[in-house]
Design a protein around this motif. Sequence first.
Motif, PDB file in Angstrom:
ATOM      1  N   LEU A  32       0.852  -1.185   0.000  1.00 46.98           N
ATOM      2  CA  LEU A  32       0.000   0.000   0.000  1.00 46.98           C
ATOM      3  C   LEU A  32       0.890   1.238   0.000  1.00 46.98           C
ATOM      4  O   LEU A  32       1.722   1.411   0.869  1.00 46.98           O
ATOM      5  CB  LEU A  32      -0.909   0.007   1.224  1.00 46.98           C
ATOM      6  CG  LEU A  32      -1.997   1.062   1.226  1.00 46.98           C
ATOM      7  CD1 LEU A  32      -3.027   0.771   0.146  1.00 46.98           C
ATOM      8  CD2 LEU A  32      -2.668   1.105   2.574  1.00 46.98           C
ATOM      9  N   ILE A  33       0.717   2.092  -1.007  1.00 48.38           N
ATOM     10  CA  ILE A  33       1.512   3.305  -1.144  1.00 48.38           C
ATOM     11  C   ILE A  33       0.622   4.494  -0.823  1.00 48.38           C
ATOM     12  O   ILE A  33      -0.503   4.596  -1.312  1.00 48.38           O
ATOM     13  CB  ILE A  33       2.097   3.417  -2.573  1.00 48.38           C
ATOM     14  CG1 ILE A  33       3.165   2.327  -2.796  1.00 48.38           C
ATOM     15  CG2 ILE A  33       2.762   4.750  -2.791  1.00 48.38           C
ATOM     16  CD1 ILE A  33       2.698   1.154  -3.458  1.00 48.38           C
ATOM     17  N   GLN A  34       1.105   5.417  -0.001  1.00 42.49           N
ATOM     18  CA  GLN A  34       0.315   6.571   0.416  1.00 42.49           C
ATOM     19  C   GLN A  34       0.290   7.675  -0.638  1.00 42.49           C
ATOM     20  O   GLN A  34      -0.612   8.488  -0.655  1.00 42.49           O
ATOM     21  CB  GLN A  34       0.868   7.134   1.730  1.00 42.49           C
ATOM     22  CG  GLN A  34       0.807   6.143   2.876  1.00 42.49           C
ATOM     23  CD  GLN A  34      -0.609   5.719   3.206  1.00 42.49           C
ATOM     24  OE1 GLN A  34      -1.521   6.519   3.203  1.00 42.49           O
ATOM     25  NE2 GLN A  34      -0.791   4.449   3.479  1.00 42.49           N
ATOM     26  N   VAL A  35       1.284   7.709  -1.526  1.00 42.92           N
ATOM     27  CA  VAL A  35       1.399   8.761  -2.540  1.00 42.92           C
ATOM     28  C   VAL A  35       0.716   8.300  -3.823  1.00 42.92           C
ATOM     29  O   VAL A  35       0.997   7.206  -4.324  1.00 42.92           O
ATOM     30  CB  VAL A  35       2.887   9.063  -2.823  1.00 42.92           C
ATOM     31  CG1 VAL A  35       3.025  10.159  -3.860  1.00 42.92           C
ATOM     32  CG2 VAL A  35       3.606   9.428  -1.538  1.00 42.92           C
ATOM     33  N   ALA A  36      -0.147   9.148  -4.377  1.00 41.53           N
ATOM     34  CA  ALA A  36      -0.848   8.804  -5.626  1.00 41.53           C
ATOM     35  C   ALA A  36       0.152   8.734  -6.781  1.00 41.53           C
ATOM     36  O   ALA A  36       1.105   9.504  -6.826  1.00 41.53           O
ATOM     37  CB  ALA A  36      -1.910   9.846  -5.937  1.00 41.53           C
ATOM     38  N   PRO A  37      -0.072   7.817  -7.720  1.00 41.56           N
ATOM     39  CA  PRO A  37       0.843   7.728  -8.868  1.00 41.56           C
ATOM     40  C   PRO A  37       0.651   8.924  -9.801  1.00 41.56           C
ATOM     41  O   PRO A  37      -0.442   9.485  -9.881  1.00 41.56           O
ATOM     42  CB  PRO A  37       0.426   6.427  -9.555  1.00 41.56           C
ATOM     43  CG  PRO A  37      -0.982   6.220  -9.152  1.00 41.56           C
ATOM     44  CD  PRO A  37      -1.124   6.806  -7.775  1.00 41.56           C
ATOM     45  N   PRO A  38       1.709   9.320 -10.519  1.00 37.56           N
ATOM     46  CA  PRO A  38       1.562  10.396 -11.507  1.00 37.56           C
ATOM     47  C   PRO A  38       0.646   9.957 -12.643  1.00 37.56           C
ATOM     48  O   PRO A  38       0.349   8.767 -12.797  1.00 37.56           O
ATOM     49  CB  PRO A  38       2.982  10.613 -12.029  1.00 37.56           C
ATOM     50  CG  PRO A  38       3.884   9.915 -11.070  1.00 37.56           C
ATOM     51  CD  PRO A  38       3.077   8.854 -10.409  1.00 37.56           C
ATOM     52  N   ALA A  39       0.224  10.918 -13.434  1.00 34.82           N
ATOM     53  CA  ALA A  39      -0.600  10.595 -14.608  1.00 34.82           C
ATOM     54  C   ALA A  39       0.210   9.721 -15.561  1.00 34.82           C
ATOM     55  O   ALA A  39       1.430   9.885 -15.666  1.00 34.82           O
ATOM     56  CB  ALA A  39      -1.025  11.877 -15.305  1.00 34.82           C
ATOM     57  N   GLY A  57       3.271   0.730 -20.872  1.00 36.70           N
ATOM     58  CA  GLY A  57       4.127   1.180 -19.777  1.00 36.70           C
ATOM     59  C   GLY A  57       3.298   1.669 -18.603  1.00 36.70           C
ATOM     60  O   GLY A  57       2.125   2.012 -18.742  1.00 36.70           O
ATOM     61  N   HIS A  58       3.916   1.695 -17.431  1.00 41.89           N
ATOM     62  CA  HIS A  58       3.214   2.143 -16.226  1.00 41.89           C
ATOM     63  C   HIS A  58       4.224   2.605 -15.177  1.00 41.89           C
ATOM     64  O   HIS A  58       5.417   2.331 -15.277  1.00 41.89           O
ATOM     65  CB  HIS A  58       2.340   1.023 -15.650  1.00 41.89           C
ATOM     66  CG  HIS A  58       3.121  -0.192 -15.260  1.00 41.89           C
ATOM     67  ND1 HIS A  58       3.420  -1.198 -16.132  1.00 41.89           N
ATOM     68  CD2 HIS A  58       3.678  -0.548 -14.083  1.00 41.89           C
ATOM     69  CE1 HIS A  58       4.128  -2.131 -15.523  1.00 41.89           C
ATOM     70  NE2 HIS A  58       4.293  -1.755 -14.272  1.00 41.89           N
ATOM     71  N   TRP A  87      -3.176   1.135 -11.253  1.00 41.37           N
ATOM     72  CA  TRP A  87      -3.209   1.582  -9.868  1.00 41.37           C
ATOM     73  C   TRP A  87      -4.653   1.769  -9.429  1.00 41.37           C
ATOM     74  O   TRP A  87      -5.436   2.379 -10.137  1.00 41.37           O
ATOM     75  CB  TRP A  87      -2.452   2.894  -9.715  1.00 41.37           C
ATOM     76  CG  TRP A  87      -0.976   2.709  -9.826  1.00 41.37           C
ATOM     77  CD1 TRP A  87      -0.200   2.932 -10.920  1.00 41.37           C
ATOM     78  CD2 TRP A  87      -0.103   2.233  -8.808  1.00 41.37           C
ATOM     79  NE1 TRP A  87       1.098   2.628 -10.645  1.00 41.37           N
ATOM     80  CE2 TRP A  87       1.186   2.192  -9.350  1.00 41.37           C
ATOM     81  CE3 TRP A  87      -0.284   1.834  -7.487  1.00 41.37           C
ATOM     82  CZ2 TRP A  87       2.291   1.767  -8.617  1.00 41.37           C
ATOM     83  CZ3 TRP A  87       0.811   1.412  -6.762  1.00 41.37           C
ATOM     84  CH2 TRP A  87       2.082   1.384  -7.312  1.00 41.37           C
ATOM     85  N   VAL A  88      -4.996   1.237  -8.264  1.00 40.73           N
ATOM     86  CA  VAL A  88      -6.351   1.368  -7.722  1.00 40.73           C
ATOM     87  C   VAL A  88      -6.279   1.905  -6.297  1.00 40.73           C
ATOM     88  O   VAL A  88      -5.327   1.621  -5.567  1.00 40.73           O
ATOM     89  CB  VAL A  88      -7.118   0.021  -7.741  1.00 40.73           C
ATOM     90  CG1 VAL A  88      -7.412  -0.428  -9.151  1.00 40.73           C
ATOM     91  CG2 VAL A  88      -6.362  -1.055  -6.995  1.00 40.73           C
ATOM     92  N   ARG A  95      -2.701   0.841  -4.512  1.00 37.30           N
ATOM     93  CA  ARG A  95      -2.174  -0.515  -4.658  1.00 37.30           C
ATOM     94  C   ARG A  95      -2.121  -0.850  -6.145  1.00 37.30           C
ATOM     95  O   ARG A  95      -3.018  -0.522  -6.902  1.00 37.30           O
ATOM     96  CB  ARG A  95      -3.082  -1.492  -3.923  1.00 37.30           C
ATOM     97  CG  ARG A  95      -2.546  -2.895  -3.837  1.00 37.30           C
ATOM     98  CD  ARG A  95      -3.492  -3.809  -3.070  1.00 37.30           C
ATOM     99  NE  ARG A  95      -3.834  -3.306  -1.756  1.00 37.30           N
ATOM    100  CZ  ARG A  95      -3.145  -3.553  -0.648  1.00 37.30           C
ATOM    101  NH1 ARG A  95      -2.057  -4.276  -0.699  1.00 37.30           N
ATOM    102  NH2 ARG A  95      -3.536  -3.070   0.505  1.00 37.30           N
ATOM    103  N   TRP A  96      -1.050  -1.522  -6.561  1.00 33.14           N
ATOM    104  CA  TRP A  96      -0.899  -1.940  -7.948  1.00 33.14           C
ATOM    105  C   TRP A  96      -1.646  -3.249  -8.169  1.00 33.14           C
ATOM    106  O   TRP A  96      -1.467  -4.217  -7.428  1.00 33.14           O
ATOM    107  CB  TRP A  96       0.573  -2.126  -8.308  1.00 33.14           C
ATOM    108  CG  TRP A  96       0.777  -2.674  -9.678  1.00 33.14           C
ATOM    109  CD1 TRP A  96       1.169  -3.942 -10.005  1.00 33.14           C
ATOM    110  CD2 TRP A  96       0.576  -1.994 -10.920  1.00 33.14           C
ATOM    111  NE1 TRP A  96       1.233  -4.078 -11.365  1.00 33.14           N
ATOM    112  CE2 TRP A  96       0.868  -2.902 -11.952  1.00 33.14           C
ATOM    113  CE3 TRP A  96       0.166  -0.712 -11.259  1.00 33.14           C
ATOM    114  CZ2 TRP A  96       0.767  -2.564 -13.296  1.00 33.14           C
ATOM    115  CZ3 TRP A  96       0.069  -0.371 -12.591  1.00 33.14           C
ATOM    116  CH2 TRP A  96       0.366  -1.297 -13.590  1.00 33.14           C
ATOM    117  N   ARG A  97      -2.532  -3.277  -9.181  1.00 25.85           N
ATOM    118  CA  ARG A  97      -3.245  -4.492  -9.580  1.00 25.85           C
ATOM    119  C   ARG A  97      -2.545  -5.018 -10.817  1.00 25.85           C
ATOM    120  O   ARG A  97      -2.498  -4.363 -11.849  1.00 25.85           O
ATOM    121  CB  ARG A  97      -4.710  -4.166  -9.892  1.00 25.85           C
ATOM    122  CG  ARG A  97      -5.518  -5.377 -10.327  1.00 25.85           C
ATOM    123  CD  ARG A  97      -6.907  -5.002 -10.803  1.00 25.85           C
ATOM    124  NE  ARG A  97      -6.992  -3.787 -11.599  1.00 25.85           N
ATOM    125  CZ  ARG A  97      -6.705  -3.711 -12.905  1.00 25.85           C
ATOM    126  NH1 ARG A  97      -6.296  -4.766 -13.563  1.00 25.85           N
ATOM    127  NH2 ARG A  97      -6.830  -2.567 -13.552  1.00 25.85           N
TER     128      ARG A  97
END
Length: 145
Positions: A32-39, A57-58, A87-88, A95-97
Amino acid sequence: MKLTRILLAATVAAATLPAVAQVSVNINVPGLIQVAPPAPRYEPVPRPRSGQVWVPGHWQWNDRAYAWRPGYYVAARPDYAYAPGGWVRADGGWRWREGDWRRAERREDRRGDRHRRHDHDRYDHDDDHRGGGHCPPGQAKKGRC
């Protein structure tokens, strides 16, 4: 006598503690990552390759920050379609799905299903039809289901 000493010790210990204690607990949930992923980045899809499927890519989390992983090809699986990961939001973080393979529908199956669904939907548009069963998309907001 022994009980009196224990009660006295507990009373003295309680008196020396502050009246209000604040405890801060930071539970680190694995994955679980607290920081939102970039666009997502724009990445042109290369020409198709026979027997290969393109995985876009991701952003990947490397324990400190996000790093871009470029897209790549994987071997195709007969009768399966690749569903890319993403990312969800989960449990107050991200969390990465992982991407996975799903059974692909045959073209004949989709065509037959579309005709059956069309016949079914025609009867669901009746104004007297309320309640259970199928509600066509957008009709519930209009109060028709």
